[in-house]
Design an enzyme around this catalytic site. Structure first.
Site, PDB file in Angstrom:
ATOM      1  N   LYS A  37       0.841  -1.204   0.000  1.00  0.00           N
ATOM      2  CA  LYS A  37       0.000   0.000   0.000  1.00  0.00           C
ATOM      3  C   LYS A  37       0.875   1.253   0.000  1.00  0.00           C
ATOM      4  O   LYS A  37       2.069   1.194   0.324  1.00  0.00           O
ATOM      5  CB  LYS A  37      -0.913  -0.012   1.231  1.00  0.00           C
ATOM      6  CG  LYS A  37      -0.166   0.034   2.560  1.00  0.00           C
ATOM      7  CD  LYS A  37      -1.098  -0.272   3.731  1.00  0.00           C
ATOM      8  CE  LYS A  37      -0.330  -0.271   5.041  1.00  0.00           C
ATOM      9  NZ  LYS A  37      -1.142  -0.772   6.158  1.00  0.00           N
ATOM     10  N   ARG A 135     -11.044  -0.378  14.447  1.00  0.00           N
ATOM     11  CA  ARG A 135     -10.947   0.463  13.258  1.00  0.00           C
ATOM     12  C   ARG A 135     -12.034  -0.044  12.313  1.00  0.00           C
ATOM     13  O   ARG A 135     -13.199   0.250  12.518  1.00  0.00           O
ATOM     14  CB  ARG A 135      -9.533   0.362  12.674  1.00  0.00           C
ATOM     15  CG  ARG A 135      -9.225   1.355  11.594  1.00  0.00           C
ATOM     16  CD  ARG A 135      -7.731   1.420  11.260  1.00  0.00           C
ATOM     17  NE  ARG A 135      -7.176   0.173  10.746  1.00  0.00           N
ATOM     18  CZ  ARG A 135      -5.901   0.037  10.355  1.00  0.00           C
ATOM     19  NH1 ARG A 135      -5.074   1.069  10.420  1.00  0.00           N
ATOM     20  NH2 ARG A 135      -5.457  -1.117   9.907  1.00  0.00           N
ATOM     21  N   HIS A 167      -6.432  -7.660  12.654  1.00  0.00           N
ATOM     22  CA  HIS A 167      -5.210  -6.834  12.670  1.00  0.00           C
ATOM     23  C   HIS A 167      -4.828  -6.504  14.109  1.00  0.00           C
ATOM     24  O   HIS A 167      -5.672  -6.133  14.911  1.00  0.00           O
ATOM     25  CB  HIS A 167      -5.489  -5.542  11.889  1.00  0.00           C
ATOM     26  CG  HIS A 167      -4.274  -4.741  11.557  1.00  0.00           C
ATOM     27  ND1 HIS A 167      -3.150  -5.278  10.971  1.00  0.00           N
ATOM     28  CD2 HIS A 167      -4.010  -3.420  11.723  1.00  0.00           C
ATOM     29  CE1 HIS A 167      -2.250  -4.316  10.793  1.00  0.00           C
ATOM     30  NE2 HIS A 167      -2.743  -3.193  11.240  1.00  0.00           N
ATOM     31  N   ARG A 226       1.265 -10.863   6.863  1.00  0.00           N
ATOM     32  CA  ARG A 226       1.092  -9.653   6.042  1.00  0.00           C
ATOM     33  C   ARG A 226       2.164  -8.598   6.314  1.00  0.00           C
ATOM     34  O   ARG A 226       1.869  -7.522   6.826  1.00  0.00           O
ATOM     35  CB  ARG A 226      -0.281  -9.022   6.320  1.00  0.00           C
ATOM     36  CG  ARG A 226      -1.488  -9.850   5.948  1.00  0.00           C
ATOM     37  CD  ARG A 226      -2.760  -8.977   6.006  1.00  0.00           C
ATOM     38  NE  ARG A 226      -2.884  -8.246   7.252  1.00  0.00           N
ATOM     39  CZ  ARG A 226      -3.562  -8.679   8.313  1.00  0.00           C
ATOM     40  NH1 ARG A 226      -4.208  -9.824   8.280  1.00  0.00           N
ATOM     41  NH2 ARG A 226      -3.612  -7.945   9.411  1.00  0.00           N
ATOM     42  N   TYR A 272      16.454  30.548   7.304  1.00  0.00           N
ATOM     43  CA  TYR A 272      15.267  31.252   7.796  1.00  0.00           C
ATOM     44  C   TYR A 272      15.225  31.249   9.318  1.00  0.00           C
ATOM     45  O   TYR A 272      15.537  30.246   9.956  1.00  0.00           O
ATOM     46  CB  TYR A 272      13.999  30.528   7.323  1.00  0.00           C
ATOM     47  CG  TYR A 272      13.724  30.613   5.840  1.00  0.00           C
ATOM     48  CD1 TYR A 272      13.570  31.842   5.202  1.00  0.00           C
ATOM     49  CD2 TYR A 272      13.584  29.450   5.098  1.00  0.00           C
ATOM     50  CE1 TYR A 272      13.278  31.891   3.838  1.00  0.00           C
ATOM     51  CE2 TYR A 272      13.290  29.496   3.745  1.00  0.00           C
ATOM     52  CZ  TYR A 272      13.144  30.725   3.126  1.00  0.00           C
ATOM     53  OH  TYR A 272      12.859  30.770   1.801  1.00  0.00           O
ATOM     54  N   CYS A 320      14.902  24.212   4.580  1.00  0.00           N
ATOM     55  CA  CYS A 320      14.020  24.977   3.673  1.00  0.00           C
ATOM     56  C   CYS A 320      13.201  24.015   2.802  1.00  0.00           C
ATOM     57  O   CYS A 320      13.348  22.800   2.904  1.00  0.00           O
ATOM     58  CB  CYS A 320      14.851  25.883   2.777  1.00  0.00           C
ATOM     59  SG  CYS A 320      16.055  26.877   3.658  1.00  0.00           S
ATOM     60  N   ASP A 322      13.371  23.401  -0.436  1.00  0.00           N
ATOM     61  CA  ASP A 322      14.114  22.658  -1.455  1.00  0.00           C
ATOM     62  C   ASP A 322      15.589  22.493  -1.131  1.00  0.00           C
ATOM     63  O   ASP A 322      16.324  21.918  -1.928  1.00  0.00           O
ATOM     64  CB  ASP A 322      14.008  23.386  -2.809  1.00  0.00           C
ATOM     65  CG  ASP A 322      12.592  23.828  -3.091  1.00  0.00           C
ATOM     66  OD1 ASP A 322      11.705  22.959  -3.073  1.00  0.00           O
ATOM     67  OD2 ASP A 322      12.364  25.033  -3.281  1.00  0.00           O
TER      68      ASP A 322
END
Ligand code: PLP
Length: 380
Positions: A37, A135, A167, A226, A272, A320, A322
């Site tokens: 997933k 759940r 689960h 799993r 920053y 930052c 990037d």
């Protein structure tokens, strides 16, 4: 692609080793349903699934119908269980693509069955029972036990119910209280299976254990386990104790380039917010990766490190969007274009993802998933 500003290196050749480590732990009668997933937690669902098929994995689990269709479109023909909710408007995909749907409640199963009847088709499903996670799933806990709903689902005319699962919620917890809770989940799952047997209902394939369920309860004997994390060579947090200690090899490394190196004088602010001010003459390398790539911003100013030339360097100032800056005063000859390892291996030095996740106050599962789509995946 190593010319990219930032990239993920994914070594699929280690998947087989990790799968074998899982197989060594579990009974020979149990098989692996690999959970891929969320794009296999960022590792690439199609690439991982294809590799896992070569390792003999014959069942996949995903969270949604879109993820399942992605695998089918890539030519994965093995059974795929959708672990979560599929909106009824998408039921037709499940049938057309021969997917298996988690039957998450009695009402939901009834809706699926009626839709199938109206369209003259059949749908594969695994019943989900809720033994303690609260759940999704039919409640089958000690104080509330809806076995009649489970039985009725098996009798629905247009559902091919060929499995049942539950689960764990604290299979990673080894204190007495959590062990007792997990034990209770196992007892309740077995009670459901017993009651189906008494009613002469064939439950189909049974499965319960996620990665920590495998590591801490390896002797449970259901048809499938799993794992998600484990075949990727990871756990949620390397400081969580486990009963077994297999030798998993992480398959993912996060890398970026040095874009510029400069020497700053004492008393100069970096990034920053001015959270770092140099105390002495400092050599600073700017690295072309930031929080938009999924490297967590909240490890800023906490002493988080990276690897350059096989040595550790500390991130200074705020991360930052990037870019980020590291102190490379003690590393010789750092230059534009040098490779920076955000987690992974460089020379003899290893920087585990666990270290990043811990500073980010999260678990590796989340760190993996947050590596953004703009970071190219390079496969070996
Ligand atoms: C995500 C998930 C798993 C796999 O979890 P890991 O901890 O990565 O092994 C297994 N089962 C279900 C129902 C899940 O949602």
């Amino acid at each position: 692609m190593s010319q990219s500003r930032a990239w993920l290196e994914i070594d699929l050749t280690k998947v087989k080793h990790n799968v074998e480590e899982i197989r060594k732990l579990i009974p020979s009668s149990s098989k692996i349903m690999a959970i891929v997933k969320a794009n296999a937690y960022g590792h690439g669902d199609v690439e991982c699934a294809k590799e896992l098929c070569k390792c003999g994995v014959d069942f996949f689990g995903v969270s949604s119908v879109d993820e399942a269709l992605n695998l089918r479109n890539a030519g994965i023909i093995e059974p795929i269980l959708i672990l979560g909710y599929t909106p009824p408007i998408h039921f037709h995909y499940i049938v057309e693509q021969n997917l298996t749907q988690a039957l998450i409640s009695y009402e939901y199963a009834k809706k699926a069955n009626e839709w199938c009847k109206a369209n003259g088709v059949y749908m594969h499903g695994h019943v989900k029972v809720d033994t303690g996670m609260s759940r999704i799933g039919i409640i089958t806990q000690e104080n509330e036990y809806h076995i009649d709903e489970v039985k009725s689902i098996y009798k629905m005319s247009n559902l091919k119910v060929d499995g049942i699962f539950s689960h764990f919620s604290v299979s990673d917890g080894l204190d007495e209280d959590n062990k007792a809770y997990t034990q209770k989940q196992i007892v309740m799952f077995n009670r459901v299976l017993d009651d189906l047997k008494k009613a002469e209902i064939n439950p189909g394939v049974k499965h319960l254990q996620n990665s920590y369920g495998i590591l801490n309860y390896p002797k449970l004997e259901y048809d499938y386990v799993r794992p998600g994390l484990l075949f990727m060579g990871a756990t949620s947090d390397d400081q969580i104790e486990t009963i077994t200690h297999p030798n998993f090899i992480p398959i993912m490394q996060l890398k970026a380039n040095v874009s510029m190196v400069k020497t700053i004088q004492p008393n100069v602010c970096v990034s920053y917010g001015r959270h770092f001010t140099s105390k002495k003459t400092t050599k600073v390398a700017t690295v072309s990766i930031g929080y938009a790539d999924g490297y967590p911003r909240n490890v800023s100013n906490k002493g988080a490190q990276v690897l350059i030339h096989g040595k550790r360097a500390t991130i200074i100032g705020n991360i930052c969007m990037d870019q980020l800056m590291v102190d490379v005063t003690d590393i010789e000859n750092v230059q534009e274009g040098d490779i920076v390892t955000l987690f992974g291996k460089d020379g003899n030095e290893i920087l585990p993802i666990d270290e990043v996740s811990r500073l980010a106050e999260t678990i590796n599962n989340e760190t993996f998933c947050f590596i953004s789509g703009r970071v190219p995946r390079i496969y070996k």
